[in-house]
Design an enzyme around this catalytic site. Structure first.
Site, PDB file in Angstrom:
ATOM      1  N   ASP A 150       1.129  -1.334   0.011  1.00 56.69           N
ATOM      2  CA  ASP A 150      -0.433   0.085  -0.152  1.00 56.69           C
ATOM      3  C   ASP A 150       0.567   1.638   0.194  1.00 56.69           C
ATOM      4  O   ASP A 150       0.506   2.098   0.137  1.00 56.69           O
ATOM      5  CB  ASP A 150      -0.651  -0.186   1.052  1.00 56.69           C
ATOM      6  N   ASP A 208      -6.977  -3.985  -5.616  1.00 54.38           N
ATOM      7  CA  ASP A 208      -5.939  -2.669  -5.037  1.00 54.38           C
ATOM      8  C   ASP A 208      -4.924  -2.520  -5.733  1.00 54.38           C
ATOM      9  O   ASP A 208      -4.455  -1.077  -5.237  1.00 54.38           O
ATOM     10  CB  ASP A 208      -6.550  -2.741  -3.625  1.00 54.38           C
TER      11      ASP A 208
END
Length: 436
Positions: A150, A208
């Site tokens: 992330d 994602d």
């Protein structure tokens, strides 16, 4: 902590025009955008000012739910998922809400400073820039993290926007170091960047992860090292080959065996393995639009168009704010996901801007979403909603986590969408500084 030297830029505001050839059929007025931006700016400034110290970021609100609601949405008995759900706070009231604050190592840490940067860009208020710099500097330790994919969310949304609006060479160092750590999670045999270091999967990759590839392109622009761009494109190619169904909906999680074969395709936050989790589709649309812009490759752009067309066709919500899963049973209490709507809107504006006249469909659809999000149905009045801008997002319904609640990334992509749309209308012309 190394502080970045931030310089306040001069932001140029011009009058919004009507259809300027960019594909929009909006009436040309920026009044509703300015109203939403000013309201969000007040809310964000209040929230930032109320947070003391230099270690916490607002992420969401804790919210309760009923097991009956989860059973209805997942269409399976609670006995099949009870071990996965988050412990309820006060199930007898279904009203308990408290702010959820997180540290720099939470995957959402970059969104609040990013929202402050966008609010500053939209309003030019120097106090927002000061708070944006403050919270961006709090993200600094992320640049040394190696245990998460992330990093693009965390550093790109904070330092990436800081560099656009207040450039400094120290930001380049942070971006390159973070990109090195992201690239270090790439496996050449499998052709993808590993997402999670937990769970039952051998080598999990989630959709994602497409959102983190821009960080690698930023590092490529700074260093000239093509390996960053090649890693990003290889990941995008492998994901395109394995994550998507024939109708261009995508799986949430794909796990690879040691030889690089996709061995498991399923969900983690969606209704079931074969459903179209709304935010997952939004990540896919945004990610492929972004890599199309970065590379100019028509294969990525065409893929983004097909995802966008699928989303428009599959999104049955009458106000365009999708249900939490595009395959969820539509009941009166079916949760919406404003975060998915915001990501879709920003992604479609990016895509539409790349397509010339053919982009009209996507820009207009995005504008409809943004107008709805800016309405009283979804946008909170300053002083309410726990300090967040948007209401009615869904984090992970199967885990009983963040259901019908504000999310900091919903705010971020909403404000990004406002910036992009106002720029399309000719009402915002900020000084753009690209990494180089």
């Amino acid at each position: 902590m190394k502080k970045t030297a931030l310089i306040i830029p001069f932001l140029v505001f011009t009058a919004c025009a009507g259809d300027n050839g960019s594909g929009s059929v909006d009436d040309g007025s920026c009044a509703w955008i300015d109203s939403a931006a000013n309201s969000a700016a007040v809310q964000l400034a209040m929230t930032a000012g109320a947070i003391e110290g230099d270690s916490l970021f607002p992420r969401s609100l804790h919210t309760d739910y009923s097991l009956e609601q989860l059973e209805q949405q997942l269409e399976i008995p609670v006995s099949e998922f009870k071990d996965e759900i988050v412990l309820m706070q006060h199930p007898e009231t279904n009203r308990y809400r408290t702010p959820m604050m997180v540290k720099y190592n939470d995957w959402t840490s970059g969104f609040f400073p990013g929202s402050l940067w966008y609010a500053y860009e939209l309003t030019g208020k120097p106090e927002l820039m000061e708070q944006a710099a403050r919270f961006t500097n709090m993200v600094f330790p992320v640049s040394y993290m190696t245990d998460t994919h992330d990093l693009g969310f965390m550093v790109g949304c904070s330092y990436g926007n800081a560099y656009r609006l207040a450039p400094s060479d120290s930001i380049k160092e942070i971006v390159v170091r973070t990109a090195d750590n992201l690239a270090g999670r790439f496996d050449a045999t499998k052709g993808v960047i590993r997402s999670w270091d937990f769970g039952p999967w051998n080598y999990p990759v989630i959709i994602d992860n497409m959102m983190n590839l821009r960080l690698l392109f930023d590092a490529y622009r700074i260093t000239g090292d093509k390996r960053y761009a090649q890693t990003a494109m290889t990941h995008a190619n492998t994901t395109m080959a394995n994550h998507f169904r024939p109708d261009y909906t995508c799986y949430h999680v794909v796990s690879y065996d040691n030889s690089g074969r996709a061995e498991r395709k399923q969900t983690f936050q969606g209704k079931n393995d074969d459903s179209a989790w709304a935010r997952g589709q939004a990540w896919a649309l945004y990610g492929y639009s972004e890599i199309a812009r970065e590379t100019g490759d028509t294969a990525y752009r065409n893929h983004a168009v097909r995802i966008a067309d699928m989303f428009i066709d599959r999104n049955t919500a009458p106000d365009r704010i999708p249900y939490w899963d595009l395959d969820a049973p539509v009941l009166e209490a079916t949760p919406r996901d404003a975060s998915a709507a915001a990501v879709v809107a920003s992604g479609m504006l990016d895509l539409g801007s790349q397509l010339g006249e053919d982009g009209r469909r996507y820009i207009d659809y995005a504008a409809e979403i943004l107008r709805t999000l800016a309405s009283a149905d979804y946008m909170a009045r300053p002083g309410g909603n726990g300090g967040f801008v948007l209401m009615h997002s869904t984090g992970s319904l199967p885990h009983g986590s963040e259901i019908d609640t504000p999310l900091n990334y919903a705010d971020y992509y909403f404000l990004e969408g406002l910036v992009r749309y106002k720029r399309i209308l000719g009402g915002l012309e900020p000084v753009e500084v690209a990494f180089r």
